[in-house]
Design an enzyme around this catalytic site. Structure first.
Site, PDB file in Angstrom:
ATOM      1  N   TYR A 108       0.819  -1.217   0.000  1.00 42.38           N
ATOM      2  CA  TYR A 108       0.000   0.000   0.000  1.00 42.38           C
ATOM      3  C   TYR A 108       0.857   1.273   0.000  1.00 42.38           C
ATOM      4  O   TYR A 108       0.346   2.356   0.256  1.00 42.38           O
ATOM      5  CB  TYR A 108      -0.951   0.006   1.201  1.00 42.38           C
ATOM      6  CG  TYR A 108      -2.013  -1.072   1.128  1.00 42.38           C
ATOM      7  CD1 TYR A 108      -2.978  -1.060   0.118  1.00 42.38           C
ATOM      8  CD2 TYR A 108      -2.070  -2.101   2.059  1.00 42.38           C
ATOM      9  CE1 TYR A 108      -3.965  -2.046   0.043  1.00 42.38           C
ATOM     10  CE2 TYR A 108      -3.059  -3.090   1.994  1.00 42.38           C
ATOM     11  CZ  TYR A 108      -3.992  -3.049   0.977  1.00 42.38           C
ATOM     12  OH  TYR A 108      -4.967  -4.021   0.908  1.00 42.38           O
ATOM     13  N   ASP A 170      -1.789 -11.449   8.017  1.00 41.23           N
ATOM     14  CA  ASP A 170      -0.993 -12.538   7.412  1.00 41.23           C
ATOM     15  C   ASP A 170       0.462 -12.515   7.862  1.00 41.23           C
ATOM     16  O   ASP A 170       1.092 -13.560   7.966  1.00 41.23           O
ATOM     17  CB  ASP A 170      -1.041 -12.431   5.889  1.00 41.23           C
ATOM     18  CG  ASP A 170      -2.456 -12.583   5.382  1.00 41.23           C
ATOM     19  OD1 ASP A 170      -2.946 -13.713   5.338  1.00 41.23           O
ATOM     20  OD2 ASP A 170      -3.079 -11.563   5.061  1.00 41.23           O
ATOM     21  N   HIS A 422       5.114  -6.244  -4.806  1.00 48.01           N
ATOM     22  CA  HIS A 422       3.671  -6.426  -4.941  1.00 48.01           C
ATOM     23  C   HIS A 422       2.883  -5.173  -4.627  1.00 48.01           C
ATOM     24  O   HIS A 422       3.373  -4.240  -3.992  1.00 48.01           O
ATOM     25  CB  HIS A 422       3.192  -7.587  -4.068  1.00 48.01           C
ATOM     26  CG  HIS A 422       3.109  -7.244  -2.612  1.00 48.01           C
ATOM     27  ND1 HIS A 422       1.929  -7.172  -1.926  1.00 48.01           N
ATOM     28  CD2 HIS A 422       4.068  -6.930  -1.713  1.00 48.01           C
ATOM     29  CE1 HIS A 422       2.153  -6.844  -0.677  1.00 48.01           C
ATOM     30  NE2 HIS A 422       3.438  -6.698  -0.524  1.00 48.01           N
ATOM     31  N   TYR A 503     -11.353  -0.870  -0.259  1.00 49.84           N
ATOM     32  CA  TYR A 503     -11.414  -0.520   1.176  1.00 49.84           C
ATOM     33  C   TYR A 503     -10.146   0.197   1.617  1.00 49.84           C
ATOM     34  O   TYR A 503     -10.124   0.826   2.668  1.00 49.84           O
ATOM     35  CB  TYR A 503     -11.664  -1.781   2.017  1.00 49.84           C
ATOM     36  CG  TYR A 503     -10.423  -2.453   2.573  1.00 49.84           C
ATOM     37  CD1 TYR A 503      -9.668  -3.329   1.799  1.00 49.84           C
ATOM     38  CD2 TYR A 503      -9.997  -2.204   3.870  1.00 49.84           C
ATOM     39  CE1 TYR A 503      -8.535  -3.939   2.306  1.00 49.84           C
ATOM     40  CE2 TYR A 503      -8.861  -2.810   4.392  1.00 49.84           C
ATOM     41  CZ  TYR A 503      -8.135  -3.673   3.608  1.00 49.84           C
ATOM     42  OH  TYR A 503      -7.005  -4.269   4.118  1.00 49.84           O
ATOM     43  N   ARG A 504      -9.118   0.157   0.810  1.00 54.51           N
ATOM     44  CA  ARG A 504      -7.802   0.679   1.223  1.00 54.51           C
ATOM     45  C   ARG A 504      -6.949   0.686  -0.030  1.00 54.51           C
ATOM     46  O   ARG A 504      -7.195  -0.105  -0.949  1.00 54.51           O
ATOM     47  CB  ARG A 504      -7.228  -0.293   2.244  1.00 54.51           C
ATOM     48  CG  ARG A 504      -5.905   0.054   2.840  1.00 54.51           C
ATOM     49  CD  ARG A 504      -5.525  -1.023   3.838  1.00 54.51           C
ATOM     50  NE  ARG A 504      -4.238  -0.745   4.435  1.00 54.51           N
ATOM     51  CZ  ARG A 504      -3.600  -1.557   5.264  1.00 54.51           C
ATOM     52  NH1 ARG A 504      -4.144  -2.709   5.592  1.00 54.51           N
ATOM     53  NH2 ARG A 504      -2.429  -1.245   5.776  1.00 54.51           N
TER      54      ARG A 504
HETATM   55  P1  ADP Z   1       2.520  -1.020   9.282  1.00 53.01           P
HETATM   56  O1  ADP Z   1       1.883  -1.098  10.613  1.00 53.01           O
HETATM   57  O2  ADP Z   1       2.005  -2.018   8.279  1.00 53.01           O
HETATM   58  O3  ADP Z   1       4.014  -1.016   9.330  1.00 53.01           O
HETATM   59  P2  ADP Z   1       2.450   1.844   8.831  1.00 53.01           P
HETATM   60  O4  ADP Z   1       3.101   2.094  10.127  1.00 53.01           O
HETATM   61  O5  ADP Z   1       3.200   2.224   7.607  1.00 53.01           O
HETATM   62  O6  ADP Z   1       2.013   0.336   8.647  1.00 53.01           O
HETATM   63  O7  ADP Z   1       1.036   2.554   8.814  1.00 53.01           O
HETATM   64  C1  ADP Z   1       0.205   2.502   7.679  1.00 53.01           C
HETATM   65  C2  ADP Z   1      -0.443   3.849   7.451  1.00 53.01           C
HETATM   66  O8  ADP Z   1      -1.275   4.155   8.578  1.00 53.01           O
HETATM   67  C3  ADP Z   1       0.510   5.016   7.340  1.00 53.01           C
HETATM   68  O9  ADP Z   1       0.941   5.215   6.016  1.00 53.01           O
HETATM   69  C4  ADP Z   1      -0.315   6.179   7.855  1.00 53.01           C
HETATM   70  O10 ADP Z   1      -1.129   6.708   6.815  1.00 53.01           O
HETATM   71  C5  ADP Z   1      -1.222   5.524   8.880  1.00 53.01           C
HETATM   72  N1  ADP Z   1      -0.645   5.660  10.247  1.00 53.01           N
HETATM   73  C6  ADP Z   1       0.205   4.783  10.812  1.00 53.01           C
HETATM   74  N2  ADP Z   1       0.520   5.176  12.035  1.00 53.01           N
HETATM   75  C7  ADP Z   1      -0.116   6.328  12.261  1.00 53.01           C
HETATM   76  C8  ADP Z   1      -0.184   7.214  13.379  1.00 53.01           C
HETATM   77  N3  ADP Z   1       0.472   6.940  14.500  1.00 53.01           N
HETATM   78  N4  ADP Z   1      -0.939   8.323  13.248  1.00 53.01           N
HETATM   79  C9  ADP Z   1      -1.624   8.579  12.110  1.00 53.01           C
HETATM   80  N5  ADP Z   1      -1.599   7.777  11.038  1.00 53.01           N
HETATM   81  C10 ADP Z   1      -0.865   6.659  11.110  1.00 53.01           C
END
Ligand code: ADP
Length: 563
Positions: A108, A170, A422, A503-504
């Site tokens: 994403y 997953d 991906h 959805y995303r």
């Molecule tokens: P993952 O948990 O898969 O590592 P990320 O940390 O990249 O994913 O978070 C995915 C998305 O969620 C980010 O690109 C952002 O848009 C949103 N996000 C993540 N953490 C925060 C936060 N603490 N506050 C606001 N938005 C957040």
């Protein structure tokens, strides 16, 4: 790196002078220390890394050029006060901040910001505590950097796993908080992560700190709150028990959005059900999908199917077990006959249904009889428990996932093609055989048009399915990447034409997807823009996230969406 250096980032955000960038970074270094600031000033700093070694500069699964969405710097606040101070600094020069928790966000966009030159705010590096696990109330309170793996380890090392389970997606490396705010899914009965959250703490774009739901009500019975900073004060005792509180329910404004930076999140945990049995049902023919989905609907609605089960296309399972070369020397998409052959070779169906039973034995027995009887209407289906399958079977992996044990095995499907990367395409479908077949048909046809195999899965929610199409491509093949761009744009349009929305999504197509949610003259987007401009007048938090732009960027939005 020191605060007296002159910084030259590879990219600046729109309308920001180099001198303003330098001023901002110097003040930030003074605040959080140089160990928590990295300016991206050279190509040498841009590596794709890997899932186990995620980078925060850009999207490792880039569908455009590697540095198309690029951070100017990565800053890791140490605590809530730092986040507030950074937000206040950013307001002075309208500096865009892109908050992430762990930054994996695989398929994403990774940690990359929508607006190149934004500061990626690495919330997870220093703010990574499990603040509470409450057994009686079956919930936890976490900071952004707590991964599913961390939370699971916490339960195990505190001997709590016999009392509480968490729900995992997953792969175990994502953040609990980021995944819930993105409305991600897992596969136990608690699979809808957003549904299972209760209480958020958020730094607003003006730097103020907010707690939502019952968290807005102070807890008066705790004298130790005296003298504590707001972020350190205990929450109201019902904040993690009742998500809605009083008045407008604003949590949604902090989900897939750019209205604030989430610093704490309450999540419900599942009481250990006292018994568990995972299973696999193989569906021999491609069009068995239709009948299976119609069988699933009443079972899921009536909760005989207790968890979020999945109906996986044969190639998703095949790709976890080997790359394409291990099945065929063809580079073009595999034919139906070849897919049948692979299914036979692996002892699987063309579609494979993974579910689980929860509860003491008598309950599981009744549910299993119900599920088995219903699926037996499909000729040739076969039923398996993990011990009936080979050591490396997908069921043995799903067996862990569906009981909330994080794994990394499913990483392997990304290597279906050489230099595998991906992109997810994730439309919502009705739990109806006809809809599922149609959506499968539309998406498979487009994948094959660009020379890619269809790889996908339907994850079954309470009343809908998240259809996750896994677009696997060779990140070094520029022509294939162009085709992938065309593919996702076309899929969005095809799906919208059928009344299906995603959805995303990946960063690159947020605008296009928001454009499809356009009922009654874009009233949804317009309302979001009104809120955005009111709450964040300087447009500093994640401009462009989910296609919502602050007014400062409106004139640039067209340029930004072009790719
Ligand atoms: P993952 O948990 O898969 O590592 P990320 O940390 O990249 O994913 O978070 C995915 C998305 O969620 C980010 O690109 C952002 O848009 C949103 N996000 C993540 N953490 C925060 C936060 N603490 N506050 C606001 N938005 C957040």
């Amino acid at each position: 790196m020191s605060e007296t250096m002159e910084f030259r980032p590879m990219v600046l955000p729109p309308n920001l002078l180099l001198s303003e960038f330098n001023g901002f970074i110097r003040e930030t270094i003074r605040l959080v220390g140089c160990e928590n600031v990295e300016v991206i000033s050279s190509k040498d700093q841009i590596h794709d890394g890997s899932y186990m070694d995620p980078r925060h500069t850009h999207d490792p699964h880039h569908i455009m050029e590697q540095d198309y969405f690029l951070a100017s710097a990565i800053v890791a606040p140490r605590n809530v006060a730092d986040v507030q101070a950074i937000v206040r600094l950013a307001n002075k020069v309208s500096f865009p901040l892109w908050p992430i928790s762990i930054g994996r966000n695989s398929g994403y966009g990774g940690a990359a910001p929508r607006v190149s030159g934004s500061i990626v705010l690495n919330m997870g590096k220093n703010m990574n505590r499990v603040l509470e696990v409450n057994v009686e109330g079956a919930y936890c309170l976490v900071e952004p950097g707590v991964t599913f793996h961390d939370l699971h380890d916490y339960l195990v090392s505190n001997n709590l796993r016999d009392k509480l389970w968490l729900d995992v997606p997953d792969l175990g490396g994502g953040s609990v908080l980021g995944n819930a705010t993105e409305r991600g899914v897992g596969y136990t009965p608690y699979g809808d992560h957003w549904m299972m959250h209760s209480g958020m703490e958020v730094v607003l774009p003006n730097g103020e700190l907010l707690r939502t739901g019952m968290g807005a009500l102070p807890d008066p019975r705790r004298p130790e709150t005296m003298g504590l900073k707001p972020e350190d004060q205990p929450w109201n005792k019902t904040a993690q028990l009742f998500p809605y509180g009083f008045g407008p329910y604003i949590d949604g404004l902090f989900s897939q959005s750019n209205m604030g930076i989430v610093t704490k999140l309450g999540m419900w945990l599942m009481p250990n059900p006292g018994g568990y049995q995972s299973y696999l049902i193989t569906l021999p023919r491609d069009d068995d999908l239709k009948q299976a989905v119609d069988i699933i609907r009443p079972l899921r609605l009536g909760m005989a199917l207790q968890n979020v089960p999945t109906i996986r296309h044969i190639l998703l399972d095949a790709a976890v077990l080997g790359d394409k070369r291990s099945y065929s020397y063809k580079t073009e998409p595999l034919s139906d006959e070849e897919l049948d052959e692979i299914a036979k070779q692996l002892g699987l169906g063309r579609w494979n249904f993974y579910g689980a039973l929860y509860g003491p034995e008598p309950i599981r027995k009744v549910l299993w009889e119900t599920v088995k009887e219903a699926f037996s209407a499909i000729p040739g289906v076969k039923f398996y428990f993990p011990e009936d399958t080979p050591e490396n079977s997908i069921l043995r992996v799903r067996d862990k996932t569906m009981q909330g044990i994080p794994t990394y095995d499913e990483l392997k499907w990304i290597d279906w093609v050489p230099n595998g990367a991906h992109l997810f395409f994730s439309p919502i479908a009705k739990v109806s055989g006809e809809d599922a077949m149609l959506q499968y048909g539309v998406t498979r046809k487009r994948c094959e048009e660009v020379g890619l195999d269809f790889i996908g899965t339907f994850t079954v929610g309470m009343r809908e399915m998240h259809h996750i199409v896994c677009i696997v491509f060779n990140r070094k093949d520029l022509i294939q990447k162009k085709k992938v761009q065309w593919l996702i744009r076309t899929l969005i349009d095809d799906c919208a034409a059928n009344g299906w929305g995603e959805y995303r999504t990946h960063l690159a197509v947020m605008d296009q997807i928001m454009g499809t949610y356009n009922w009654n003259n874009d009233s949804f987007l317009k309302f979001n823009e009104i809120l955005k401009n009111a709450v964040d007048p300087n447009g500093i938090i994640a401009p462009g996230k989910s296609g919502v732009w602050p007014s400062q960027y409106r004139h640039m939005a067209c340029e930004l969406v072009k790719f």
